[in-house]
Design an enzyme around this catalytic site. Structure first.
Site, PDB file in Angstrom:
ATOM      1  N   GLY A   1       0.833  -1.368   0.022  1.00 27.57           N
ATOM      2  CA  GLY A   1       0.113  -0.008   0.075  1.00 27.57           C
ATOM      3  C   GLY A   1       0.831   1.288  -0.062  1.00 27.57           C
ATOM      4  O   GLY A   1       0.435   2.082   0.320  1.00 27.57           O
TER       5      GLY A   1
ATOM      6  N   THR B   1       1.632   3.337  -2.282  1.00 27.01           N
ATOM      7  CA  THR B   1       1.409   4.759  -2.781  1.00 27.01           C
ATOM      8  C   THR B   1       0.070   4.956  -2.749  1.00 27.01           C
ATOM      9  O   THR B   1      -0.515   5.928  -3.209  1.00 27.01           O
ATOM     10  CB  THR B   1       1.579   4.416  -4.612  1.00 27.01           C
ATOM     11  OG1 THR B   1       0.542   3.302  -5.023  1.00 27.01           O
ATOM     12  CG2 THR B   1       3.152   3.892  -4.984  1.00 27.01           C
ATOM     13  N   GLY B   2      -0.459   4.508  -1.595  1.00 34.85           N
ATOM     14  CA  GLY B   2      -1.831   4.967  -1.147  1.00 34.85           C
ATOM     15  C   GLY B   2      -1.988   6.415  -0.352  1.00 34.85           C
ATOM     16  O   GLY B   2      -0.953   6.944  -0.192  1.00 34.85           O
ATOM     17  N   VAL B   3      -3.254   6.501   0.253  1.00 31.81           N
ATOM     18  CA  VAL B   3      -3.318   7.869   0.827  1.00 31.81           C
ATOM     19  C   VAL B   3      -2.319   8.047   2.281  1.00 31.81           C
ATOM     20  O   VAL B   3      -1.774   9.076   2.088  1.00 31.81           O
ATOM     21  CB  VAL B   3      -4.610   7.807   1.482  1.00 31.81           C
ATOM     22  CG1 VAL B   3      -5.091   9.111   2.304  1.00 31.81           C
ATOM     23  CG2 VAL B   3      -5.827   8.029   0.448  1.00 31.81           C
TER      24      VAL B   3
ATOM     25  N   GLY C   1      -0.077   5.545   2.628  1.00 31.63           N
ATOM     26  CA  GLY C   1       1.068   4.876   2.551  1.00 31.63           C
ATOM     27  C   GLY C   1       2.415   5.743   1.970  1.00 31.63           C
ATOM     28  O   GLY C   1       3.356   5.390   1.929  1.00 31.63           O
TER      29      GLY C   1
ATOM     30  N   LYS D   1     -10.643  -4.007  10.789  1.00 27.23           N
ATOM     31  CA  LYS D   1      -9.347  -4.061  11.686  1.00 27.23           C
ATOM     32  C   LYS D   1      -9.554  -4.937  12.715  1.00 27.23           C
ATOM     33  O   LYS D   1      -8.645  -5.676  13.210  1.00 27.23           O
ATOM     34  CB  LYS D   1      -9.279  -2.665  12.092  1.00 27.23           C
ATOM     35  CG  LYS D   1      -8.844  -1.702  11.059  1.00 27.23           C
ATOM     36  CD  LYS D   1      -8.350  -0.425  11.539  1.00 27.23           C
ATOM     37  CE  LYS D   1      -7.865   0.663  10.434  1.00 27.23           C
ATOM     38  NZ  LYS D   1      -7.450   1.933  10.951  1.00 27.23           N
TER      39      LYS D   1
ATOM     40  N   ARG E   1      -6.819  -8.158  13.895  1.00 28.12           N
ATOM     41  CA  ARG E   1      -6.569  -8.130  15.231  1.00 28.12           C
ATOM     42  C   ARG E   1      -6.996  -9.612  15.924  1.00 28.12           C
ATOM     43  O   ARG E   1      -6.174 -10.062  16.393  1.00 28.12           O
ATOM     44  CB  ARG E   1      -7.072  -7.264  16.416  1.00 28.12           C
ATOM     45  CG  ARG E   1      -6.300  -6.023  16.136  1.00 28.12           C
ATOM     46  CD  ARG E   1      -6.183  -5.083  17.539  1.00 28.12           C
ATOM     47  NE  ARG E   1      -5.862  -3.732  17.264  1.00 28.12           N
ATOM     48  CZ  ARG E   1      -5.764  -2.834  18.231  1.00 28.12           C
ATOM     49  NH1 ARG E   1      -5.597  -3.408  19.521  1.00 28.12           N
ATOM     50  NH2 ARG E   1      -5.032  -1.766  17.894  1.00 28.12           N
TER      51      ARG E   1
END
Length: 322
Positions: free
Chosen positions: A15, A17-19, A21, A138, A142
């Protein structure tokens, strides 16, 4: 006496090149002298659509590994020669981490894993957190770590909301989910405007990630010896203080200001989920923040060396200058 786990030196990022990342990747590149190697795992589609960005990373000495994140052979091969996985996967792809974790657990080289946990604390309240819709993926990750990971050292870097986004233009239907419009000098404040929230700038997410990589591993809880949690942030403030800083940096003139009280925010949130409106997640997260769900009276910044973070004034200056 157990030996101290090795410090991460060979990093592979998912990830990248993501927001968020891209900020994490840039921070790693800025500190590349501290690491032996840095790589990103990305798709052919990204290589083609973000060619300039990918080429720049190559020029910075970053290895680009192209593959399919859902292909076990691609991921297993990519892990070879690296000791740490840093995930910056987006909310829509976050459950892919269970396979990444499983393959890392079986890897001969990967010893550390940083799941994509940046943002709202998904365990802020043991009674309500498990039921919040945006937290479910998420929480599944976990749960997978707790049930299936026995060897890997897993670090959850919980940063709180990104101030860059919270202080951007108002979002949601009619801007009711809050925000700050620099051009038109308008603000939509949530709650009473005096509720404190602990924010992290997106650049600081990367800086704090690098700091945590350099921090020797010590489990947060003896009952979970392979996991640790760092709850970090840049600064704690209120909507009113944010507004005052924007007004100060835009000539001192008072902005046009409206409020979305907490009761109205909850109503808009329920309606958005009922109608399947994309902004439903934003309403929920901003309601959680307004309720104090990501308010850290004492952060873990000191545990990762207390790196210098950006201030509210510096964050606003960036946004005013855009």
């Amino acid at each position: 006496m157990a030996s101290q786990p090795p410090t991460p030196k060979k990093i592979i990022i998912f990830g990248a090149t993501g927001v968020i990342g891209k900020y994490i990747t840039q921070a790693l590149v800025d500190n590349k002298s501290k690491f032996e190697s840095i790589a990103i795992f990305t798709s052919q589609n990204t290589v083609e659509n973000k060619a300039a960005e990918v080429e720049q990373l190559k020029n910075e000495g970053v290895k680009v590994v192209v593959g399919d994140i859902k292909n076990e052979e691609d991921v297993t091969s990519a892990y070879e020669g690296y000791d740490t996985v840093v995930s910056a996967l987006s909310r829509s792809t976050i459950t892919n981490q269970t396979q990444l974790l499983a393959l890392a657990e079986r890897s001969n080289s990967i010893t550390s894993f940083y799941p994509s946990e940046y943002g709202t604390d998904i365990t802020y309240n043991p009674l309500t957190s498990p039921h919040e819709k945006p937290h479910q993926d998420k929480l599944r990750v976990r749960a997978f770590v707790e049930s299936s990971i026995k060897r890997l050292l897993v670090t959850y870097l919980v940063t709180g909301p990104y101030s860059d986004m919270y202080m951007g233009k108002p979002i949601g239907e009619g801007g009711k989910a809050g925000g700050f419009d620099v051009k038109d000098k308008k603000a939509v404040l949530l709650g009473s405007g005096d509720e404190e929230v602990s924010f992290t700038t997106m650049a600081d997410v990367g800086k704090l990630l690098v700091a945590s990589l350099e921090t020797p591993f010590v489990a947060s809880d003896a009952s979970s010896p392979n996991t640790r949690i760092f709850k970090v942030n840049s600064f704690t403030t209120t909507p009113h203080r944010i507004l005052a800083e924007f007004e100060k940096q835009t000539g001192g003139e008072k902005w046009k200001t409206v409020y979305t009280p907490l009761a109205e925010l909850k109503s808009l949130e329920s309606l958005a989920w009922e109608k399947g409106i994309p902004s439903a997640t934003a309403y929920t997260l901003r309601r959680i923040w307004t309720e104090g769900g990501t308010l850290y009276k004492q952060s873990d910044n000191v545990k990762v060396g207390d790196p210098k973070t950006e201030s509210l004034e510096e964050q606003v200056r960036k946004l005013v200058g855009r």
